[in-house]
Design a protein around this motif. Sequence first.
Motif, PDB file in Angstrom:
ATOM      1  N   SER A  78       0.832  -1.208   0.000  1.00  0.00           N
ATOM      2  CA  SER A  78       0.000   0.000   0.000  1.00  0.00           C
ATOM      3  C   SER A  78       0.863   1.253   0.000  1.00  0.00           C
ATOM      4  O   SER A  78       0.564   2.231  -0.695  1.00  0.00           O
ATOM      5  CB  SER A  78      -0.922   0.005   1.228  1.00  0.00           C
ATOM      6  N   MET A  79       1.933   1.228   0.783  1.00  0.00           N
ATOM      7  CA  MET A  79       2.834   2.386   0.809  1.00  0.00           C
ATOM      8  C   MET A  79       3.595   2.511  -0.505  1.00  0.00           C
ATOM      9  O   MET A  79       3.801   3.623  -1.010  1.00  0.00           O
ATOM     10  CB  MET A  79       3.810   2.280   1.972  1.00  0.00           C
ATOM     11  N   ASP A  80       4.005   1.396  -1.070  1.00  0.00           N
ATOM     12  CA  ASP A  80       4.710   1.434  -2.352  1.00  0.00           C
ATOM     13  C   ASP A  80       3.836   2.044  -3.442  1.00  0.00           C
ATOM     14  O   ASP A  80       4.326   2.775  -4.316  1.00  0.00           O
ATOM     15  CB  ASP A  80       5.133   0.025  -2.769  1.00  0.00           C
ATOM     16  N   ASN A  81       2.536   1.768  -3.375  1.00  0.00           N
ATOM     17  CA  ASN A  81       1.616   2.238  -4.414  1.00  0.00           C
ATOM     18  C   ASN A  81       1.000   3.595  -4.118  1.00  0.00           C
ATOM     19  O   ASN A  81       0.284   4.143  -4.959  1.00  0.00           O
ATOM     20  CB  ASN A  81       0.481   1.221  -4.608  1.00  0.00           C
ATOM     21  N   LEU A  82       1.266   4.137  -2.946  1.00  0.00           N
ATOM     22  CA  LEU A  82       0.641   5.396  -2.553  1.00  0.00           C
ATOM     23  C   LEU A  82       1.202   6.541  -3.393  1.00  0.00           C
ATOM     24  O   LEU A  82       2.394   6.828  -3.347  1.00  0.00           O
ATOM     25  CB  LEU A  82       0.915   5.662  -1.070  1.00  0.00           C
ATOM     26  N   PRO A  83       0.341   7.252  -4.150  1.00  0.00           N
ATOM     27  CA  PRO A  83       0.853   8.315  -5.011  1.00  0.00           C
ATOM     28  C   PRO A  83       0.904   9.682  -4.343  1.00  0.00           C
ATOM     29  O   PRO A  83       1.490  10.614  -4.892  1.00  0.00           O
ATOM     30  CB  PRO A  83      -0.153   8.323  -6.167  1.00  0.00           C
ATOM     31  N   ILE A  84       0.285   9.833  -3.164  1.00  0.00           N
ATOM     32  CA  ILE A  84       0.225  11.139  -2.505  1.00  0.00           C
ATOM     33  C   ILE A  84       1.207  11.187  -1.337  1.00  0.00           C
ATOM     34  O   ILE A  84       1.754  10.168  -0.922  1.00  0.00           O
ATOM     35  CB  ILE A  84      -1.202  11.444  -2.005  1.00  0.00           C
ATOM     36  N   ILE A  85       1.398  12.376  -0.808  1.00  0.00           N
ATOM     37  CA  ILE A  85       2.182  12.571   0.407  1.00  0.00           C
ATOM     38  C   ILE A  85       1.221  12.602   1.587  1.00  0.00           C
ATOM     39  O   ILE A  85       0.126  13.155   1.493  1.00  0.00           O
ATOM     40  CB  ILE A  85       2.980  13.880   0.338  1.00  0.00           C
ATOM     41  N   ILE A  86       1.623  12.005   2.713  1.00  0.00           N
ATOM     42  CA  ILE A  86       0.767  11.996   3.895  1.00  0.00           C
ATOM     43  C   ILE A  86       1.484  12.609   5.088  1.00  0.00           C
ATOM     44  O   ILE A  86       2.695  12.470   5.247  1.00  0.00           O
ATOM     45  CB  ILE A  86       0.294  10.572   4.259  1.00  0.00           C
ATOM     46  N   GLY A  87       0.711  13.289   5.917  1.00  0.00           N
ATOM     47  CA  GLY A  87       1.203  13.780   7.198  1.00  0.00           C
ATOM     48  C   GLY A  87       0.756  12.814   8.272  1.00  0.00           C
ATOM     49  O   GLY A  87      -0.420  12.796   8.654  1.00  0.00           O
ATOM     50  N   ALA A  88       1.663  11.965   8.754  1.00  0.00           N
ATOM     51  CA  ALA A  88       1.328  10.902   9.701  1.00  0.00           C
ATOM     52  C   ALA A  88       1.460  11.410  11.131  1.00  0.00           C
ATOM     53  O   ALA A  88       2.534  11.844  11.546  1.00  0.00           O
ATOM     54  CB  ALA A  88       2.232   9.689   9.488  1.00  0.00           C
ATOM     55  N   MET A  89       0.355  11.330  11.875  1.00  0.00           N
ATOM     56  CA  MET A  89       0.299  11.881  13.224  1.00  0.00           C
ATOM     57  C   MET A  89       0.658  10.845  14.292  1.00  0.00           C
ATOM     58  O   MET A  89       0.376   9.666  14.150  1.00  0.00           O
ATOM     59  CB  MET A  89      -1.116  12.389  13.526  1.00  0.00           C
ATOM     60  N   SER A  90       1.229  11.344  15.388  1.00  0.00           N
ATOM     61  CA  SER A  90       1.358  10.590  16.632  1.00  0.00           C
ATOM     62  C   SER A  90       0.345  11.141  17.617  1.00  0.00           C
ATOM     63  O   SER A  90      -0.089  12.288  17.501  1.00  0.00           O
ATOM     64  CB  SER A  90       2.757  10.743  17.220  1.00  0.00           C
ATOM     65  N   THR A  91      -0.025  10.334  18.608  1.00  0.00           N
ATOM     66  CA  THR A  91      -1.030  10.781  19.572  1.00  0.00           C
ATOM     67  C   THR A  91      -0.693  10.431  21.012  1.00  0.00           C
ATOM     68  O   THR A  91      -1.100  11.132  21.936  1.00  0.00           O
ATOM     69  CB  THR A  91      -2.408  10.166  19.242  1.00  0.00           C
ATOM     70  N   LEU A  92       0.007   9.339  21.231  1.00  0.00           N
ATOM     71  CA  LEU A  92       0.301   8.851  22.573  1.00  0.00           C
ATOM     72  C   LEU A  92       1.660   8.174  22.577  1.00  0.00           C
ATOM     73  O   LEU A  92       2.298   8.014  21.531  1.00  0.00           O
ATOM     74  CB  LEU A  92      -0.785   7.914  23.076  1.00  0.00           C
ATOM     75  N   GLN A  93       2.108   7.762  23.730  1.00  0.00           N
ATOM     76  CA  GLN A  93       3.469   7.250  23.857  1.00  0.00           C
ATOM     77  C   GLN A  93       3.716   6.052  22.941  1.00  0.00           C
ATOM     78  O   GLN A  93       4.797   5.910  22.359  1.00  0.00           O
ATOM     79  CB  GLN A  93       3.742   6.869  25.311  1.00  0.00           C
ATOM     80  N   GLU A 119      -7.225  17.067   4.106  1.00  0.00           N
ATOM     81  CA  GLU A 119      -6.739  15.907   4.860  1.00  0.00           C
ATOM     82  C   GLU A 119      -7.765  14.785   4.772  1.00  0.00           C
ATOM     83  O   GLU A 119      -8.911  14.984   4.347  1.00  0.00           O
ATOM     84  CB  GLU A 119      -6.523  16.279   6.325  1.00  0.00           C
ATOM     85  N   SER A 120      -7.355  13.601   5.215  1.00  0.00           N
ATOM     86  CA  SER A 120      -8.284  12.472   5.320  1.00  0.00           C
ATOM     87  C   SER A 120      -8.686  12.203   6.761  1.00  0.00           C
ATOM     88  O   SER A 120      -9.796  11.755   7.026  1.00  0.00           O
ATOM     89  CB  SER A 120      -7.665  11.208   4.712  1.00  0.00           C
ATOM     90  N   ASP A 121      -7.775  12.432   7.716  1.00  0.00           N
ATOM     91  CA  ASP A 121      -7.951  12.060   9.128  1.00  0.00           C
ATOM     92  C   ASP A 121      -8.270  10.579   9.259  1.00  0.00           C
ATOM     93  O   ASP A 121      -8.957  10.151  10.188  1.00  0.00           O
ATOM     94  CB  ASP A 121      -9.049  12.907   9.795  1.00  0.00           C
ATOM     95  N   CYS A 122      -7.765   9.773   8.317  1.00  0.00           N
ATOM     96  CA  CYS A 122      -8.077   8.342   8.276  1.00  0.00           C
ATOM     97  C   CYS A 122      -7.095   7.519   9.095  1.00  0.00           C
ATOM     98  O   CYS A 122      -5.936   7.885   9.277  1.00  0.00           O
ATOM     99  CB  CYS A 122      -8.058   7.844   6.830  1.00  0.00           C
ATOM    100  N   HIS A 123      -7.580   6.366   9.537  1.00  0.00           N
ATOM    101  CA  HIS A 123      -6.779   5.423  10.312  1.00  0.00           C
ATOM    102  C   HIS A 123      -6.297   4.243   9.466  1.00  0.00           C
ATOM    103  O   HIS A 123      -5.591   3.384   9.978  1.00  0.00           O
ATOM    104  CB  HIS A 123      -7.593   4.891  11.491  1.00  0.00           C
ATOM    105  N   LYS A 124      -6.689   4.216   8.203  1.00  0.00           N
ATOM    106  CA  LYS A 124      -6.278   3.130   7.308  1.00  0.00           C
ATOM    107  C   LYS A 124      -5.626   3.733   6.079  1.00  0.00           C
ATOM    108  O   LYS A 124      -6.240   4.536   5.374  1.00  0.00           O
ATOM    109  CB  LYS A 124      -7.484   2.275   6.927  1.00  0.00           C
ATOM    110  N   ILE A 125      -4.408   3.308   5.812  1.00  0.00           N
ATOM    111  CA  ILE A 125      -3.640   3.908   4.731  1.00  0.00           C
ATOM    112  C   ILE A 125      -4.342   3.758   3.387  1.00  0.00           C
ATOM    113  O   ILE A 125      -4.255   4.651   2.530  1.00  0.00           O
ATOM    114  CB  ILE A 125      -2.214   3.310   4.687  1.00  0.00           C
ATOM    115  N   ASP A 126      -5.061   2.665   3.170  1.00  0.00           N
ATOM    116  CA  ASP A 126      -5.713   2.456   1.884  1.00  0.00           C
ATOM    117  C   ASP A 126      -6.880   3.403   1.641  1.00  0.00           C
ATOM    118  O   ASP A 126      -7.380   3.488   0.516  1.00  0.00           O
ATOM    119  CB  ASP A 126      -6.187   1.003   1.759  1.00  0.00           C
TER     120      ASP A 126
END
Length: 345
Positions: free
Chosen positions: A42-57, A279-286
């Motif tokens: 999924s990451m190999d095929n992802l054509p966009i850039i994503i801002g991946a968030m952290s939330t907790l330890q 943004e997507s605010d999604c929890h699934k990369i696909d």
Amino acid sequence: MCYEHDISDTISHRDTLPPPSVLRHVVDVHCHPTDSEIPVKSMDNLPIIIGAMSTLQADQGLVRDLATAFPDKVVPSFGYHPWFTHWIALAPYESKEEHYRRMFKDADEHPEVFQKLLVHLPEPVTLQTVLEDVRQNLMAFPSAMLGEVGIDRAFRVPYDYFSSPGELTPFTVPFEHQLAILEAQLDLAARLGRNVSLHSVKSQMATVELFDRMADRHGERWMKISIDIHSCSLSPQTWLSIEKRHPNVFLSLSTVINSRSPNHRALIAACSSRRILVESDCHKIDDCMQRTWDMVLIVAEVKEWPVESSWEEVVDESQQGVVRRLENNWTEFVQGNHVGPSKLK
């Protein structure tokens, strides 16, 4: 960030996706892919850039690993979300139970609920430890942002955040506690010159006052960084006030959160063409690409911008489409170094 739920009814899929030549210019500025399994394909095929968030330890390292594996596709963000700030101690504490009793002022009114909740709560971590963790991660990635951080007056503490369906307690995290942790993280971002992805729910005036306070406290350092109010739910009137007073503040919108209310279209219409992100605010990369694109189409519709079906390297400014405009906004967001309002007059 939102609880896992079926959001299929919020997604229109009104159009087919454009070709990769266009998608590679799309940025999902806020998502949570490490909350779910991430297939390498999924990451190999992802054509966009994503801002991946952290939330907790627990997920700071997951975001770090994702950004290390895919540096050209992932802008990592490190920080502690307001939903987990009760896990953070501002001062030394005698025991886990003592910390949480002090946190939840009405614990004695609900003794059985408190004891049931206490079983699921982790040993608190000190704010000093949190800030050092965030600092080290930001220093390890020159392009990393602070996020997701913020304030939330609507949140109620669940018994077990990771169970589904979740059961809520009557307890809330004191707003002053949330704000203290947020400001400490923002102070760090200002010192390090890092942009911010901000969560603000049911906190309109507190957010306005926060920006005023940060601008006064940090001066030019604050203007060097950019702040994105993610899945922004502010009223158009409040946004316009912020937009006028704080040139370093942007907003982004998601179908996951914002399409629940018609307010998002009024917000898009009111927002400066140079301050809006998606943004997507999604929890699934696909899901990230399609749901970000859905919001791109909504912005294009409201702003009456054309939607690119192919990519031309040079386009007259008057003919620029939605993807190019949003990409330009992201570039300005990343670059920072904004001109203060007094200098704009």
